[in-house]
Structures are given as structure tokens and as C-alpha cells.
Design an enzyme around this catalytic site. Sequence first.
Site, short mmCIF file in Angstrom:
data_model
loop_
_atom_site.label_atom_id
_atom_site.label_comp_id
_atom_site.label_asym_id
_atom_site.label_seq_id
_atom_site.Cartn_x
_atom_site.Cartn_y
_atom_site.Cartn_z
N LYS A 418 0.86 -1.18 0.00
CA LYS A 418 0.00 0.00 0.00
C LYS A 418 0.90 1.23 0.00
O LYS A 418 1.85 1.31 0.79
CB LYS A 418 -0.88 0.01 1.26
CG LYS A 418 -1.52 1.35 1.56
CD LYS A 418 -2.06 1.41 2.99
CE LYS A 418 -2.33 2.84 3.39
NZ LYS A 418 -2.86 2.97 4.77
N TRP A 518 -9.42 0.30 1.31
CA TRP A 518 -10.51 0.94 2.06
C TRP A 518 -10.03 2.05 3.00
O TRP A 518 -10.63 2.27 4.05
CB TRP A 518 -11.32 -0.11 2.82
CG TRP A 518 -11.78 -1.24 1.97
CD1 TRP A 518 -12.76 -1.23 1.02
CD2 TRP A 518 -11.28 -2.59 1.98
NE1 TRP A 518 -12.90 -2.47 0.44
CE2 TRP A 518 -12.00 -3.33 1.01
CE3 TRP A 518 -10.29 -3.24 2.73
CZ2 TRP A 518 -11.76 -4.68 0.76
CZ3 TRP A 518 -10.06 -4.59 2.46
CH2 TRP A 518 -10.79 -5.29 1.50
N HIS A 519 -8.98 2.75 2.63
CA HIS A 519 -8.43 3.82 3.47
C HIS A 519 -8.61 5.19 2.83
O HIS A 519 -7.76 6.05 2.96
CB HIS A 519 -6.94 3.56 3.75
CG HIS A 519 -6.69 2.33 4.56
ND1 HIS A 519 -5.43 1.78 4.71
CD2 HIS A 519 -7.53 1.52 5.26
CE1 HIS A 519 -5.52 0.69 5.47
NE2 HIS A 519 -6.77 0.51 5.81
N TYR A 520 -9.71 5.38 2.14
CA TYR A 520 -9.93 6.66 1.47
C TYR A 520 -10.22 7.76 2.50
O TYR A 520 -10.71 7.51 3.59
CB TYR A 520 -11.05 6.56 0.43
CG TYR A 520 -12.35 5.96 0.93
CD1 TYR A 520 -13.33 6.76 1.50
CD2 TYR A 520 -12.60 4.60 0.81
CE1 TYR A 520 -14.53 6.23 1.93
CE2 TYR A 520 -13.79 4.05 1.25
CZ TYR A 520 -14.76 4.87 1.81
OH TYR A 520 -15.95 4.34 2.25
N HIS A 521 -9.91 8.99 2.12
CA HIS A 521 -10.01 10.12 3.04
C HIS A 521 -10.08 11.42 2.24
O HIS A 521 -9.97 11.42 1.02
CB HIS A 521 -8.80 10.14 3.98
CG HIS A 521 -7.48 10.05 3.27
ND1 HIS A 521 -6.94 8.86 2.84
CD2 HIS A 521 -6.60 11.00 2.87
CE1 HIS A 521 -5.79 9.06 2.23
NE2 HIS A 521 -5.56 10.37 2.22
#
Length: 584
Positions: A418, A518-521
Site C-alpha cells: 500500500k 478501504w483507506h480513502y479520506h
Amino acid sequence: MCVCIYIYIYMMDLGCWRLFGAAILFFHGFCFSEKAPNYTFMHEATSAPDISYYDYIIVGGGTAGCPLAATLSQNYSVLLLERGGSPYGNPNITNLAAFGQALADLSPSSPSQRFISEDGVINARARVLGGASCLNAGFYTRAATDYVNRAGWDGRLVNESYQWVEKVMAFEPSMLQWQSAVRDGLLEVGVVPYNGFTYDHLSGTKVGGTIFDQDGQRHTAADLLQYANPNGLTVLLHASVHEILFTTTGKSRPIAHGVRFTDASGINHRAYLKKGSKNEIIISAGALGSPQLLMLSGVGPADHLKAHNITVVVDQPMVGQGMSDNSMNAIFIPSPVPVEVSLIQVVGITHFGSYIEAASGENFAVGSHRDFGMFSPKIGQLSTVPPKQRTPEAIAIAVESMSNLDEAAFRGGFILEKIMGPLSTGHLELRNRNPNDNPSVTFNYFKEPEDLQRCVEGIRTIERIIESKAFSKFRYDDISLQTLLNMTANSPVNLLPKHKNASTSLEQFCKDTVMTIWHYHGGCQVGRVVDHDYKVLGMDALRVIDGSTFYYCPGTNPQATVAMLGRYMGVRILSERLASDTTK
């Protein structure tokens, strides 16, 4: 039995003794029951009155909203509105072995709402009390010290807030053979030093925390509501907030004073702030939900809002900007020997800006849980075709192909990378005025060349780990790295793209196999949409407190910091109000 001790604390800054209403000390191990809690304050929104009044209204009962509500409830009346249901009693949420089943559930009642970015990458949005902590792979790790410093947070309170969360949610994982081999392989290829088990973000290789306990049971942000004052908190489930209500007449700045929400039957309700200059509405609806709700309420780019016939309250062009998602790319390694079930436990924090992690066993595709794991097309993690080709038909073909394979084909695991940051950003826009529909979001994966190079270096590091002596037990000697990169249905399972050109570059491999972790911000970033106290610029009595305020993903995985931020800001808000009341 749970022992709760109320203590009086001498508050040095205020020079007085106070009952720290929030200072109910729960002792980990016997205060937090493993059974579903009896939350007397949790109700279906259908039971809500038409109109109600509170000191604080929090929109979103996710990873930030739950600790924030629990903290504020100690001294004030709090309404927490969650559009989803309860996580308790749902084994697809609570059991590690069932990881992915909630993500694969596409029903309207699912705790996970699927969305597809304009980039073509399939993603997920939480729709459950506890938010993404109910759906994720469970890795728990703090933000780096320099991240905390850049954010302008108070280091002491940050540490105390992390510890407050960790008493409920975080555990040391049991390291078995696959994860140990990945750890040793990272060290062998130079991702050093070895930092052992730690929650801290330290360069090198470490074992991080997990929110799954030794029995494989998930502990979520919803569990943090056990800290709440039950007389000060009301939680409403299946409560969809349609808009923030503002007072603007005769005021120089709009003032948030209420919300309109609907229950599961579609009935409208309104909740208002009680009279009081310090009372506030706080949006904690996540990186998609928070900018979406601001726009639906008239706060956003004026031209875009007018196009949707939304009355402009504040022309704020930065709402929805700065959207980012940390890209994930992985290599599947079939194993000649059985491997344990594991989600992410080890991480290599490299010097070039890529994080190396791993998962193994039936959590990705085997036995009764086949097609429900972290890298399964069933949950949208389809890397067999480039993003724009990941149609429902392509997913169906991939699922069918997997179902016809022998279970031995799935024996093994993935090593993933990632990218840090990322540097590439995009934007979010409304599709319509329905808050339950997904907005349109573009992440622009690999738009910045540095992100692409970080991916390439990450894949090269994974290749070296696969070839390391430490990992040799889990590698077929006769399967080359190029074969792994071009895995086909014949050797032994089609989990990665097949390229006509065997010398396809790693740059192209990164672009074709990109998935989400799934670490969107982003979307409501500090200095653009909110100030350093998370107050929305240009108006009063409204804050945003969640991952939408981040410029970069904190640490290797954000959930610890999102939960910490909810607690951190709750304590700060209480302290500031107490200080203000004392000086009057």
C-alpha cells in the site's frame, strides 16, 4: 459484573475540583464484556419523537462518532444518528473467519454499501454502528509522531486518547507460521530494524495490533459506547440525515441549529440544539458522507449546488476536494503446505514510501467462505482485469471460475503493498439529493508519478520476500516470479491479470491490478473546509470530525487514529466548555 468508579479530579488548569462525569474508569478484562452490551440508550429511529432537543447532535456513528459521543455524553445531552443498524448479533461482522461476507452482501440492509469510483475501482462504505471498524481487516496501529506534530495535536492528549481506545479495541495478535515468514522475509530483504510488537509507527518491520481478540472476535468502535453516560446519550439507528438546518436571517454567519432525518419508514424527524452558545452539530459521516451532507445542506461549490437545485448557504468550493484512496496491489503465492487463517498482523514500513502487509488462509477464498475474503471478486477485489473492465459480468465470470477450482488451488496467501499518502488526489460530487445514494468520487490513482514508483518498489520488495530463505517453506520452487505476476487459471488459479507480453512492466502491472484497501479520506480537509478546531469555515456551531479532514492516511492503517480523534476532540470540547463556564 462491571466495576465503575467515579472519581473527582483536581483540574489544574481550572483550579477546582470537579466530578469528571466522563471519568468512569473501566478496567479492561472485566468491565468490558465480550457479550453484546445492553445499550439502554440505543433505539430504532422509528421510536424518535417528531421534534427533540440536545446539547450536541452527532451525525454518523462510525469510528470517530462513537468515541466522540461517548465522551461528550459525560457532561451533556448527546444525540448520535446512525444510518445503519447494530453490529451486535451479526456473525459476519464479529467473526474473523467470516471476514468478507459483510462486504459481499449487496442487500439494502447490508452493513456495507458498495460504491465504484469513477476510476473503476470497486470500494465499500460502512453502513453500521461502529462504521468501518465493523468491516475492516482489523489492523490497529497509531500515526507517526511527525504526523501528530504536523496536525498540531497535543501529544500527551493524543497518547491518552489512543490508550483510552486500546483498552477496548486493541490486542496483540498470535503470530503463526505465515505471518512469521513474512516478518522474517521483510527483515532478510532489508526492511529493518525489527521493532517487535508495537502500536507505534516506526520505520522497519513490526507486528501491529489487531481488533480481533484471541478468540477471533472483533471489537469495534461501537464497543467504545460502553464508556458513555447512559443518561446523557441517545443513539438512533437507521436514521438517515438529509440536511443540516441553519439560521441565517439577520446573522452575519449562518448558524447550524438542527438536522432533518428520516427513519426506516421514511418518516421525517427534526432534532434541534438546545439554546446555548456552545452547543453544536458535529458531522462524523466519513470521507464520503461528510462532504456529501455538507453539499446537501447548501455548503459547497455554488455552481454545483445550484445544478442540483440546492439553496447555497455558503459557497465553499473546497468541499469534496482532496479525495484520496491508498492504492493496494498484491501478489498471490500458492503454498505447497497448509497456511493459517490470518488477516494483517505484520507490516514493513519502508524508506521509499510503501507499506508491505500480508493475509493468508481461508479468509480470502477457501471452504465455506470461498469468494468472501480480502482479495475476492465477490467483494469487488477483482484484479484479473484492469479497473474500467471490472463490470458485473466480469465479476460473475471470476466468481464462477473460482467456484470450479479445487480448494487446494487457494492454499496460500497474498503479500500486498500500500503506498504512503498518497500524493494523488481527486474530488467528490453529488449525483442526486438522496443522502442514501453514493456520491460520485474520483481518486485519480497514480496520477502523481511518485505514487506509481512507490508501487513499483513495493512490488519489487514483495518479489524479494517471496525469494527469501525465510519464506521458502511457502513457495513452489518451480513457479517463477513472472508466473506469479501472470497467474492463469492453469497455474493454479486466475487471481491476477494475464498479459500477452510476458515482459509487461511493473508500472503497467500496478495500474492493471490496483485495488482499494478501504483507506480513502479527504473532502473536508483542515485549512480548506474546517479550521484546526475542526469547525466549518464561514459558519458557527458546526464541526466535522472524521477521516474526511485528513490530507494523508495516518500510519499504515487509519482506524486507530480516527477513533483517537473522536476521543481527543471530545475531551478538548469538554475541557474548553468547562474552562469557559468557570471564567464566567
